[in-house]
Design an enzyme around this catalytic site. Sequence first.
Site, mmCIF file in Angstrom:
data_model
loop_
_atom_site.group_PDB
_atom_site.id
_atom_site.type_symbol
_atom_site.label_atom_id
_atom_site.label_comp_id
_atom_site.label_asym_id
_atom_site.label_seq_id
_atom_site.Cartn_x
_atom_site.Cartn_y
_atom_site.Cartn_z
ATOM 1 N N LYS A 1 75.316 61.503 40.996
ATOM 2 C CA LYS A 1 74.919 60.311 39.658
ATOM 3 C C LYS A 1 74.212 59.134 40.424
ATOM 4 O O LYS A 1 73.281 58.851 39.871
ATOM 5 C CB LYS A 1 76.240 60.007 38.875
ATOM 6 C CG LYS A 1 75.964 59.350 37.608
ATOM 7 C CD LYS A 1 77.041 59.798 36.682
ATOM 8 C CE LYS A 1 78.580 59.048 37.113
ATOM 9 N NZ LYS A 1 78.313 57.425 36.932
ATOM 10 N N ASP B 1 85.441 55.518 42.806
ATOM 11 C CA ASP B 1 85.487 56.410 41.590
ATOM 12 C C ASP B 1 86.397 57.796 41.813
ATOM 13 O O ASP B 1 86.603 58.480 40.883
ATOM 14 C CB ASP B 1 84.098 56.869 41.503
ATOM 15 C CG ASP B 1 82.923 55.883 41.001
ATOM 16 O OD1 ASP B 1 83.439 54.789 40.735
ATOM 17 O OD2 ASP B 1 81.766 56.118 41.051
ATOM 18 N N ARG C 1 69.163 56.429 41.014
ATOM 19 C CA ARG C 1 68.030 55.417 41.669
ATOM 20 C C ARG C 1 66.796 56.305 41.782
ATOM 21 O O ARG C 1 65.787 55.784 41.894
ATOM 22 C CB ARG C 1 68.880 55.198 42.963
ATOM 23 C CG ARG C 1 69.741 54.136 42.908
ATOM 24 C CD ARG C 1 70.823 54.037 44.181
ATOM 25 N NE ARG C 1 71.594 52.923 43.863
ATOM 26 C CZ ARG C 1 72.831 52.850 43.281
ATOM 27 N NH1 ARG C 1 73.071 54.092 42.386
ATOM 28 N NH2 ARG C 1 73.529 51.805 43.289
HETATM 29 C C1 S3P Z 1 77.776 52.959 41.016
HETATM 30 C C2 S3P Z 1 78.643 52.150 41.762
HETATM 31 C C3 S3P Z 1 80.026 52.041 41.572
HETATM 32 C C4 S3P Z 1 80.361 53.244 40.778
HETATM 33 C C5 S3P Z 1 79.702 53.568 39.713
HETATM 34 C C6 S3P Z 1 78.500 54.130 40.330
HETATM 35 C C7 S3P Z 1 76.396 52.799 41.391
HETATM 36 O O1 S3P Z 1 80.309 50.978 40.909
HETATM 37 O O2 S3P Z 1 81.858 53.156 40.578
HETATM 38 O O3 S3P Z 1 80.423 54.960 39.206
HETATM 39 O O4 S3P Z 1 75.610 53.824 41.339
HETATM 40 O O5 S3P Z 1 75.942 51.717 41.891
HETATM 41 P P1 S3P Z 1 80.352 49.226 41.621
HETATM 42 O O6 S3P Z 1 79.273 48.562 41.060
HETATM 43 O O7 S3P Z 1 81.659 48.849 41.306
HETATM 44 O O8 S3P Z 1 80.088 49.396 43.057
#
Ligand code: S3P
Length: 432
Positions: free
Chosen positions: A22, A317, A27
């Site tokens: 995801k 996660d 990105r």
């Molecule tokens: C993500 C970063 C994580 C993660 C989220 C996806 C990302 O959060 O929990 O599901 O794609 O940058 P954080 O911003 O707390 O690192």
Amino acid sequence: MATLSIRSVSSIEAEISVPGDKSVSHRALLFSALSDGECEISGFLAGEDCLSTAEALRQMGVEIAFDETDPTRLKVRGIAGRFTKPEDTLDCGNSGTTMRLLSGILAAQPFTTRLTGDDSLRKRPMDRVAIPLRQMGARVEGIGDRCTAPLRIDGSGELAAIDYESPVASAQIKSAILLAGLFAKGVTSVNEPHLSRDHTERMFDYLGVITTREGTKVSLQGGQVPTARDIVVPADISSAAFWLVAAAAREGSWVKIDRLGLNPTRVGILSVLSRMGAKITQVIDDSGCEPMGSVEIHGTQLKGTEIGGEEIPTLIDEIPIIAVAAALAEGKTVIRDAAELRVKESDRIAAVADNLRRMGVQVEEFADGMEIEGGAQLRGAEIQAIGDHRIGMSFAIAGLFAKGPTVIHGAECIDTSYPDFVTEIKALQKLA
Ligand code: S3P
């Protein structure tokens, strides 16, 4: 509301194909839209969150063409950062990554945009990106102290670079600032208390955007435009985590997963499961944008462990499903330093503790984690997914080990990150 009924199985032995990552899929879309030409993306996660990002980009003039027969393949025509003002509010659905990363880009556009999301996303703090983006010169307005959505962003064509000390280890904060930094004058830096996932830095590097790192601090010079290149998205370790735990927690079970993303900033779950006693073998190919490879895990009677500190961002996660593994293990598991879980798609500390208790597990909740007393026979239960895909899937896996049926209510939220999860778990139940 969709319900998913789960019954226990005696073992799991399977090769499982897991959908695209995801974080990397978001990105791939955003950075190819920022690039100077056409990028072909393969292995893309066509789940609701990433489709929210695709739709927002389309509303800003980006051409995205999905393969008609295979939604994991698409072409994005980059517009080198020259977006057009969307006519409507951008709906980020359930996706914090969409809202926060897009905010970084929108802060630099010479127009006003509005962003909103579903009930869960509208409760999540956006001050964490609004504060640095305001310091760079954008106007970002939301509701209340935590700047919750709906957001209004008045971008500035002349952002100033900043040197930002992030109070939390968050890849979303880091990425929003670096994305704004691409458009800013001078060198933008972000430091964080621990290293969060580094997909942005790796993909920037792959697309020719130069970043430098000193410990937990990353910097980039403004004015760089990503070079268009094809991007391969690995399978998502956060989705694989459900099957890894399903196999790890029972002697005789195994699963094998190919083309799995094995970025060191994401593989905390593998270390934890191996500390708990599971046997894991990996073959890594480090030649692409992201390390990926094949992982095989063999189950055992797991043992409790302690999780905290800098390991937390590498498995943030996965904590709901790790908590299920802890309930199935012998002895206590203590999880600390994970207060961030309270501001995810749901308050995941409260949701995990509540649902584990429904299944007969003793749990003590802390502000930043929990202590789980493992080893009790799980009881089948009625579980509310409360709009959180990872809660729904974690407790579906718990149901595979429970005495009596488990019913997951509100299972439709699983489509956020893993549209084929329900088909996959039903197939496993038939095989067992
Ligand atoms: C993500 C970063 C994580 C993660 C989220 C996806 C990302 O959060 O929990 O599901 O794609 O940058 P954080 O911003 O707390 O690192």
